[in-house]
Motif scaffolding. Structure first.
Motif, mmCIF file in Angstrom:
data_model
loop_
_atom_site.group_PDB
_atom_site.id
_atom_site.type_symbol
_atom_site.label_atom_id
_atom_site.label_comp_id
_atom_site.label_asym_id
_atom_site.label_seq_id
_atom_site.Cartn_x
_atom_site.Cartn_y
_atom_site.Cartn_z
ATOM 1 N N GLY A 183 2.609 2.004 2.653
ATOM 2 C CA GLY A 183 3.925 2.467 2.197
ATOM 3 C C GLY A 183 4.829 2.858 3.346
ATOM 4 N N ASP A 184 5.345 4.084 3.296
ATOM 5 C CA ASP A 184 6.281 4.550 4.320
ATOM 6 C C ASP A 184 5.657 4.559 5.718
ATOM 7 N N GLY A 185 4.348 4.687 5.795
ATOM 8 C CA GLY A 185 3.665 4.711 7.091
ATOM 9 C C GLY A 185 3.209 3.340 7.567
ATOM 10 N N ALA A 186 3.594 2.296 6.854
ATOM 11 C CA ALA A 186 3.145 0.945 7.193
ATOM 12 C C ALA A 186 3.727 0.481 8.526
ATOM 13 N N ASN A 187 2.935 -0.267 9.252
ATOM 14 C CA ASN A 187 3.349 -0.832 10.528
ATOM 15 C C ASN A 187 3.481 -2.347 10.340
ATOM 16 N N ILE A 188 4.679 -2.787 9.939
ATOM 17 C CA ILE A 188 4.914 -4.202 9.645
ATOM 18 C C ILE A 188 6.174 -4.663 10.376
ATOM 19 N N THR A 189 6.042 -5.774 11.089
ATOM 20 C CA THR A 189 7.169 -6.402 11.758
ATOM 21 C C THR A 189 7.389 -7.779 11.158
ATOM 22 N N ILE A 190 8.627 -8.065 10.804
ATOM 23 C CA ILE A 190 9.008 -9.405 10.368
ATOM 24 C C ILE A 190 9.741 -10.021 11.549
ATOM 25 N N GLU A 191 9.237 -11.153 12.045
ATOM 26 C CA GLU A 191 9.771 -11.694 13.285
ATOM 27 C C GLU A 191 10.104 -13.177 13.189
ATOM 28 N N ALA A 193 3.716 -19.227 -3.148
ATOM 29 C CA ALA A 193 2.908 -18.701 -2.046
ATOM 30 C C ALA A 193 2.219 -17.379 -2.390
ATOM 31 N N HIS A 194 2.456 -16.874 -3.589
ATOM 32 C CA HIS A 194 1.998 -15.532 -3.952
ATOM 33 C C HIS A 194 0.502 -15.316 -3.703
ATOM 34 N N GLN A 195 -0.341 -16.142 -4.282
ATOM 35 C CA GLN A 195 -1.789 -15.928 -4.156
ATOM 36 C C GLN A 195 -2.265 -16.064 -2.720
ATOM 37 N N GLU A 196 -1.760 -17.073 -2.020
ATOM 38 C CA GLU A 196 -2.191 -17.304 -0.649
ATOM 39 C C GLU A 196 -1.714 -16.184 0.281
ATOM 40 N N PHE A 197 -0.483 -15.725 0.084
ATOM 41 C CA PHE A 197 0.042 -14.636 0.911
ATOM 42 C C PHE A 197 -0.738 -13.350 0.661
ATOM 43 N N ARG A 198 -0.973 -13.041 -0.603
ATOM 44 C CA ARG A 198 -1.709 -11.816 -0.940
ATOM 45 C C ARG A 198 -3.137 -11.854 -0.398
ATOM 46 N N ALA A 199 -3.788 -13.001 -0.525
ATOM 47 C CA ALA A 199 -5.151 -13.132 -0.007
ATOM 48 C C ALA A 199 -5.191 -12.951 1.507
ATOM 49 N N ALA A 200 -4.130 -13.370 2.195
ATOM 50 C CA ALA A 200 -4.087 -13.270 3.654
ATOM 51 C C ALA A 200 -4.264 -11.839 4.133
ATOM 52 N N ASP A 225 -10.541 -9.232 7.363
ATOM 53 C CA ASP A 225 -11.732 -8.509 7.786
ATOM 54 C C ASP A 225 -11.869 -8.678 9.294
ATOM 55 N N PRO A 226 -11.665 -7.635 10.047
ATOM 56 C CA PRO A 226 -11.442 -6.248 9.643
ATOM 57 C C PRO A 226 -9.991 -6.009 9.229
ATOM 58 N N GLN A 227 -9.783 -4.927 8.492
ATOM 59 C CA GLN A 227 -8.420 -4.566 8.105
ATOM 60 C C GLN A 227 -7.665 -4.111 9.357
ATOM 61 N N PRO A 228 -6.508 -4.692 9.599
ATOM 62 C CA PRO A 228 -5.744 -4.366 10.811
ATOM 63 C C PRO A 228 -4.965 -3.057 10.678
ATOM 64 N N ALA A 229 -4.528 -2.541 11.810
ATOM 65 C CA ALA A 229 -3.684 -1.341 11.827
ATOM 66 C C ALA A 229 -2.236 -1.692 11.516
ATOM 67 N N LEU A 256 6.676 -9.146 0.118
ATOM 68 C CA LEU A 256 6.750 -8.309 1.315
ATOM 69 C C LEU A 256 6.609 -6.830 0.956
ATOM 70 N N LEU A 257 7.176 -6.429 -0.166
ATOM 71 C CA LEU A 257 7.033 -5.040 -0.617
ATOM 72 C C LEU A 257 5.590 -4.737 -1.006
ATOM 73 N N LEU A 258 4.900 -5.690 -1.610
ATOM 74 C CA LEU A 258 3.485 -5.495 -1.940
ATOM 75 C C LEU A 258 2.652 -5.350 -0.672
ATOM 76 N N LEU A 259 2.963 -6.126 0.346
ATOM 77 C CA LEU A 259 2.279 -5.983 1.637
ATOM 78 C C LEU A 259 2.522 -4.589 2.195
ATOM 79 N N ARG A 260 3.758 -4.128 2.101
ATOM 80 C CA ARG A 260 4.103 -2.788 2.591
ATOM 81 C C ARG A 260 3.288 -1.719 1.865
ATOM 82 N N ASP A 261 3.179 -1.825 0.553
ATOM 83 C CA ASP A 261 2.370 -0.874 -0.215
ATOM 84 C C ASP A 261 0.912 -0.924 0.238
ATOM 85 N N HIS A 262 0.386 -2.126 0.396
ATOM 86 C CA HIS A 262 -1.007 -2.300 0.819
ATOM 87 C C HIS A 262 -1.249 -1.666 2.192
#
Length: 101
Positions: free
Chosen positions: A71-79, A26-33, A38-42, A62-68
């Protein structure tokens, strides 16, 4: 296996839904997501209601998404994690890096 995306009504959040096995295939598809959003979300929601398997490469994604997302200021919920998926995230101490619901 599939990755679906959808924006919140105000386009501030992008939901990335992972179906089936969340592994290196799923790497390429997840990263492309998130990179091609567009637009980049908050913030991001990763919906795992239909995820039945998670491996170490998925944790890395998931860590790559966090970096994108900042990082520490990322707003990500896994649900909507199954008990097995939530156990893997807990053992990996991901509750310190992400909001897990």
């Amino acid at each position: 296996m599939g990755i679906r995306t959808s924006y919140s009504a105000d386009t501030n959040f992008l939901t990335i839904a992972v179906e089936g096995r969340f592994d290196f295939s799923a790497h390429q598809e997840f990263r492309a997501a998130y990179e091609e959003a567009d637009p980049q979300p908050a913030g991001f929601n990763v919906d795992m209601s239909e995820t039945n398997y998670l491996d170490s490469s998925a944790l890395g994604m998931l860590l790559l998404l966090r970096d994108h997302a900042g990082g520490d200021g990322a707003n990500i919920t896994i649900e909507n994690c199954s008990a097995d998926v939530k156990k893997i995230l807990t053992i990996s101490n991901f509750e310190q890096l992400f909001t897990i619901k």
